[in-house]
Design a protein around this motif. Structure first.
Motif, PDB file in Angstrom:
ATOM      1  N   LYS A  60       0.807  -1.215   0.000  1.00  0.00           N
ATOM      2  CA  LYS A  60       0.000   0.000   0.000  1.00  0.00           C
ATOM      3  C   LYS A  60       0.842   1.268   0.000  1.00  0.00           C
ATOM      4  O   LYS A  60       0.448   2.271  -0.581  1.00  0.00           O
ATOM      5  CB  LYS A  60      -0.929   0.000   1.216  1.00  0.00           C
ATOM      6  N   LYS A  61       1.991   1.226   0.668  1.00  0.00           N
ATOM      7  CA  LYS A  61       2.784   2.447   0.778  1.00  0.00           C
ATOM      8  C   LYS A  61       3.899   2.538  -0.261  1.00  0.00           C
ATOM      9  O   LYS A  61       4.531   3.585  -0.384  1.00  0.00           O
ATOM     10  CB  LYS A  61       3.392   2.547   2.177  1.00  0.00           C
ATOM     11  N   ASN A  62       4.139   1.470  -1.002  1.00  0.00           N
ATOM     12  CA  ASN A  62       5.258   1.431  -1.933  1.00  0.00           C
ATOM     13  C   ASN A  62       4.763   1.731  -3.347  1.00  0.00           C
ATOM     14  O   ASN A  62       4.185   0.884  -4.021  1.00  0.00           O
ATOM     15  CB  ASN A  62       5.943   0.060  -1.885  1.00  0.00           C
ATOM     16  N   ARG A  63       5.013   2.935  -3.815  1.00  0.00           N
ATOM     17  CA  ARG A  63       4.522   3.346  -5.121  1.00  0.00           C
ATOM     18  C   ARG A  63       5.197   2.590  -6.256  1.00  0.00           C
ATOM     19  O   ARG A  63       4.601   2.374  -7.314  1.00  0.00           O
ATOM     20  CB  ARG A  63       4.717   4.852  -5.299  1.00  0.00           C
ATOM     21  N   ALA A  64       6.438   2.190  -6.043  1.00  0.00           N
ATOM     22  CA  ALA A  64       7.141   1.442  -7.082  1.00  0.00           C
ATOM     23  C   ALA A  64       6.480   0.090  -7.315  1.00  0.00           C
ATOM     24  O   ALA A  64       6.374  -0.382  -8.452  1.00  0.00           O
ATOM     25  CB  ALA A  64       8.610   1.264  -6.705  1.00  0.00           C
ATOM     26  N   VAL A  65       6.011  -0.547  -6.237  1.00  0.00           N
ATOM     27  CA  VAL A  65       5.289  -1.814  -6.378  1.00  0.00           C
ATOM     28  C   VAL A  65       3.992  -1.579  -7.127  1.00  0.00           C
ATOM     29  O   VAL A  65       3.629  -2.324  -8.049  1.00  0.00           O
ATOM     30  CB  VAL A  65       5.008  -2.441  -4.997  1.00  0.00           C
ATOM     31  N   GLN A  66       3.272  -0.537  -6.750  1.00  0.00           N
ATOM     32  CA  GLN A  66       1.996  -0.241  -7.383  1.00  0.00           C
ATOM     33  C   GLN A  66       2.148   0.084  -8.865  1.00  0.00           C
ATOM     34  O   GLN A  66       1.252  -0.187  -9.661  1.00  0.00           O
ATOM     35  CB  GLN A  66       1.324   0.923  -6.656  1.00  0.00           C
ATOM     36  N   GLY A  68       4.322  -1.304 -10.758  1.00  0.00           N
ATOM     37  CA  GLY A  68       4.742  -2.509 -11.461  1.00  0.00           C
ATOM     38  C   GLY A  68       6.229  -2.663 -11.653  1.00  0.00           C
ATOM     39  O   GLY A  68       6.660  -3.462 -12.483  1.00  0.00           O
ATOM     40  N   ASP A  69       7.038  -1.923 -10.888  1.00  0.00           N
ATOM     41  CA  ASP A  69       8.488  -2.042 -11.003  1.00  0.00           C
ATOM     42  C   ASP A  69       8.939  -3.420 -10.520  1.00  0.00           C
ATOM     43  O   ASP A  69       8.823  -3.753  -9.333  1.00  0.00           O
ATOM     44  CB  ASP A  69       9.168  -0.953 -10.172  1.00  0.00           C
ATOM     45  N   LEU A  70       9.464  -4.231 -11.434  1.00  0.00           N
ATOM     46  CA  LEU A  70       9.756  -5.629 -11.111  1.00  0.00           C
ATOM     47  C   LEU A  70      10.868  -5.775 -10.089  1.00  0.00           C
ATOM     48  O   LEU A  70      10.822  -6.680  -9.238  1.00  0.00           O
ATOM     49  CB  LEU A  70      10.098  -6.393 -12.385  1.00  0.00           C
ATOM     50  N   ASN A  71      11.873  -4.925 -10.149  1.00  0.00           N
ATOM     51  CA  ASN A  71      12.964  -5.028  -9.183  1.00  0.00           C
ATOM     52  C   ASN A  71      12.454  -4.787  -7.766  1.00  0.00           C
ATOM     53  O   ASN A  71      12.797  -5.522  -6.824  1.00  0.00           O
ATOM     54  CB  ASN A  71      14.069  -4.015  -9.516  1.00  0.00           C
ATOM     55  N   THR A  72      11.612  -3.771  -7.603  1.00  0.00           N
ATOM     56  CA  THR A  72      11.061  -3.481  -6.278  1.00  0.00           C
ATOM     57  C   THR A  72      10.111  -4.570  -5.827  1.00  0.00           C
ATOM     58  O   THR A  72      10.120  -4.971  -4.662  1.00  0.00           O
ATOM     59  CB  THR A  72      10.334  -2.121  -6.285  1.00  0.00           C
ATOM     60  N   ILE A  73       9.294  -5.061  -6.746  1.00  0.00           N
ATOM     61  CA  ILE A  73       8.365  -6.144  -6.411  1.00  0.00           C
ATOM     62  C   ILE A  73       9.138  -7.364  -5.929  1.00  0.00           C
ATOM     63  O   ILE A  73       8.766  -8.005  -4.942  1.00  0.00           O
ATOM     64  CB  ILE A  73       7.487  -6.496  -7.622  1.00  0.00           C
ATOM     65  N   ASN A  74      10.228  -7.690  -6.615  1.00  0.00           N
ATOM     66  CA  ASN A  74      11.036  -8.830  -6.187  1.00  0.00           C
ATOM     67  C   ASN A  74      11.636  -8.606  -4.807  1.00  0.00           C
ATOM     68  O   ASN A  74      11.719  -9.532  -3.996  1.00  0.00           O
ATOM     69  CB  ASN A  74      12.143  -9.100  -7.212  1.00  0.00           C
ATOM     70  N   GLN A  75      12.042  -7.381  -4.510  1.00  0.00           N
ATOM     71  CA  GLN A  75      12.579  -7.074  -3.189  1.00  0.00           C
ATOM     72  C   GLN A  75      11.523  -7.257  -2.112  1.00  0.00           C
ATOM     73  O   GLN A  75      11.802  -7.790  -1.033  1.00  0.00           O
ATOM     74  CB  GLN A  75      13.120  -5.644  -3.175  1.00  0.00           C
ATOM     75  N   VAL A  76      10.308  -6.814  -2.408  1.00  0.00           N
ATOM     76  CA  VAL A  76       9.209  -6.958  -1.446  1.00  0.00           C
ATOM     77  C   VAL A  76       8.895  -8.425  -1.218  1.00  0.00           C
ATOM     78  O   VAL A  76       8.707  -8.876  -0.079  1.00  0.00           O
ATOM     79  CB  VAL A  76       7.966  -6.199  -1.936  1.00  0.00           C
ATOM     80  N   ILE A  77       8.839  -9.197  -2.295  1.00  0.00           N
ATOM     81  CA  ILE A  77       8.577 -10.631  -2.162  1.00  0.00           C
ATOM     82  C   ILE A  77       9.683 -11.305  -1.367  1.00  0.00           C
ATOM     83  O   ILE A  77       9.431 -12.124  -0.479  1.00  0.00           O
ATOM     84  CB  ILE A  77       8.424 -11.284  -3.543  1.00  0.00           C
ATOM     85  N   ASP A  78      10.939 -10.955  -1.682  1.00  0.00           N
ATOM     86  CA  ASP A  78      12.075 -11.540  -0.959  1.00  0.00           C
ATOM     87  C   ASP A  78      11.991 -11.260   0.533  1.00  0.00           C
ATOM     88  O   ASP A  78      12.336 -12.110   1.359  1.00  0.00           O
ATOM     89  CB  ASP A  78      13.390 -10.978  -1.502  1.00  0.00           C
ATOM     90  N   GLN A  79      11.540 -10.057   0.899  1.00  0.00           N
ATOM     91  CA  GLN A  79      11.524  -9.658   2.302  1.00  0.00           C
ATOM     92  C   GLN A  79      10.291 -10.145   3.048  1.00  0.00           C
ATOM     93  O   GLN A  79      10.385 -10.571   4.202  1.00  0.00           O
ATOM     94  CB  GLN A  79      11.605  -8.136   2.417  1.00  0.00           C
ATOM     95  N   TYR A  80       9.130 -10.094   2.401  1.00  0.00           N
ATOM     96  CA  TYR A  80       7.882 -10.302   3.122  1.00  0.00           C
ATOM     97  C   TYR A  80       7.204 -11.650   2.872  1.00  0.00           C
ATOM     98  O   TYR A  80       6.302 -12.022   3.622  1.00  0.00           O
ATOM     99  CB  TYR A  80       6.896  -9.182   2.784  1.00  0.00           C
ATOM    100  N   VAL A  81       7.624 -12.368   1.829  1.00  0.00           N
ATOM    101  CA  VAL A  81       6.962 -13.630   1.515  1.00  0.00           C
ATOM    102  C   VAL A  81       7.927 -14.809   1.587  1.00  0.00           C
ATOM    103  O   VAL A  81       7.674 -15.796   2.284  1.00  0.00           O
ATOM    104  CB  VAL A  81       6.303 -13.569   0.118  1.00  0.00           C
ATOM    105  N   LEU A  82       9.035 -14.719   0.866  1.00  0.00           N
ATOM    106  CA  LEU A  82       9.920 -15.880   0.742  1.00  0.00           C
ATOM    107  C   LEU A  82      10.452 -16.434   2.056  1.00  0.00           C
ATOM    108  O   LEU A  82      10.636 -17.650   2.166  1.00  0.00           O
ATOM    109  CB  LEU A  82      11.077 -15.546  -0.197  1.00  0.00           C
TER     110      LEU A  82
END
Length: 217
Positions: A60-66, A68-82
């Motif tokens: 919600k707070k990360n505009r890069a994720v919103q 569609g920036d793939l590098n940022t999305i991967n960082q978020v997934i690495d930190q919060y899901v994986l």
């Protein structure tokens, strides 16, 4: 060799994985934006809910994720899901009997290749999530003291009917880990097991690894 994208990703599978990822990232639509510590030894429902709420707050707070920036999305997934997913078990079960035929190096390579495939799929899903979506964690069924459990949920979507999203967890020495996903009655591992077997029978273990890596480029 068939290209990975055409072999493994039907429209239905992509839609189901998208719903599952939305379920993980949108659990608890009223979540606060503060990050809560994840207790991997909490109850199964609490574990899934906190992991999902933390990821939702970041999305919600990360505009890069919103955007569609793939590098940022991967960082978020690495930190919060994986950190809360057992990819080795997911891969081993998807490979089935063929896992034992692979060398230790091939097993390692297959885990990494499959992880890349799922991360790529999740990245695409996150870039297109519906901000109006929400998911309700359903009352737990079964023995919460068991080592293998299922957390059930219902995903409400702004652009479609509600769907059931279930998460299968195992209790490890480090606490709960998610290793399988069920959307609309289709388990992720079972789906990939059939497709992995087809690829391995045609091109061997290394052929599967190469196909996965080819799709991840």
């Amino acid at each position: 060799m068939q290209k990975f994208s055409s072999l493994f990703f039907s429209r239905r599978l992509t839609r189901l994985l998208t719903a599952g990822v939305m379920g993980l990232f949108f659990a608890g639509s009223g979540a606060a934006l503060a990050q809560d510590p994840v207790d991997a030894n909490a109850s199964p429902n609490q574990f899934v809910e906190v992991v999902a709420n933390n990821a939702l707050a970041e999305v919600k707070k990360n505009r890069a994720v919103q955007s569609g920036d793939l590098n940022t999305i991967n960082q978020v997934i690495d930190q919060y899901v994986l950190p809360y997913v057992n990819f080795e078990k997911t891969t081993r079960l998807a490979a089935g009997r063929y896992w034992r035929q692979a060398t230790p190096q091939q097993q390692k390579d297959l885990v990494e290749a499959f992880r890349g495939t799922l991360v790529r799929t999740y990245s695409g899903a996150l870039a297109n999530v519906d901000q109006r979506s929400s998911i309700a964690i359903l009352p737990f069924r079964g023995d919460a003291n068991a080592d293998d459990v299922v957390v059930r949920s219902t995903l409400s979507q702004g652009n479609g009917p509600a769907v059931g999203v279930d998460y299968r967890l195992e209790k490890t020495p480090q606490g709960w880990k998610i290793y399988d996903l069920n959307v609309e009655g289709i388990w992720l591992i079972q789906n990939y097991r059939n497709q992995f077997a087809q690829q391995i029978s045609q091109n061997g273990i290394q052929g599967l690894i190469d196909a996965l890596n080819s799709g991840n480029k």
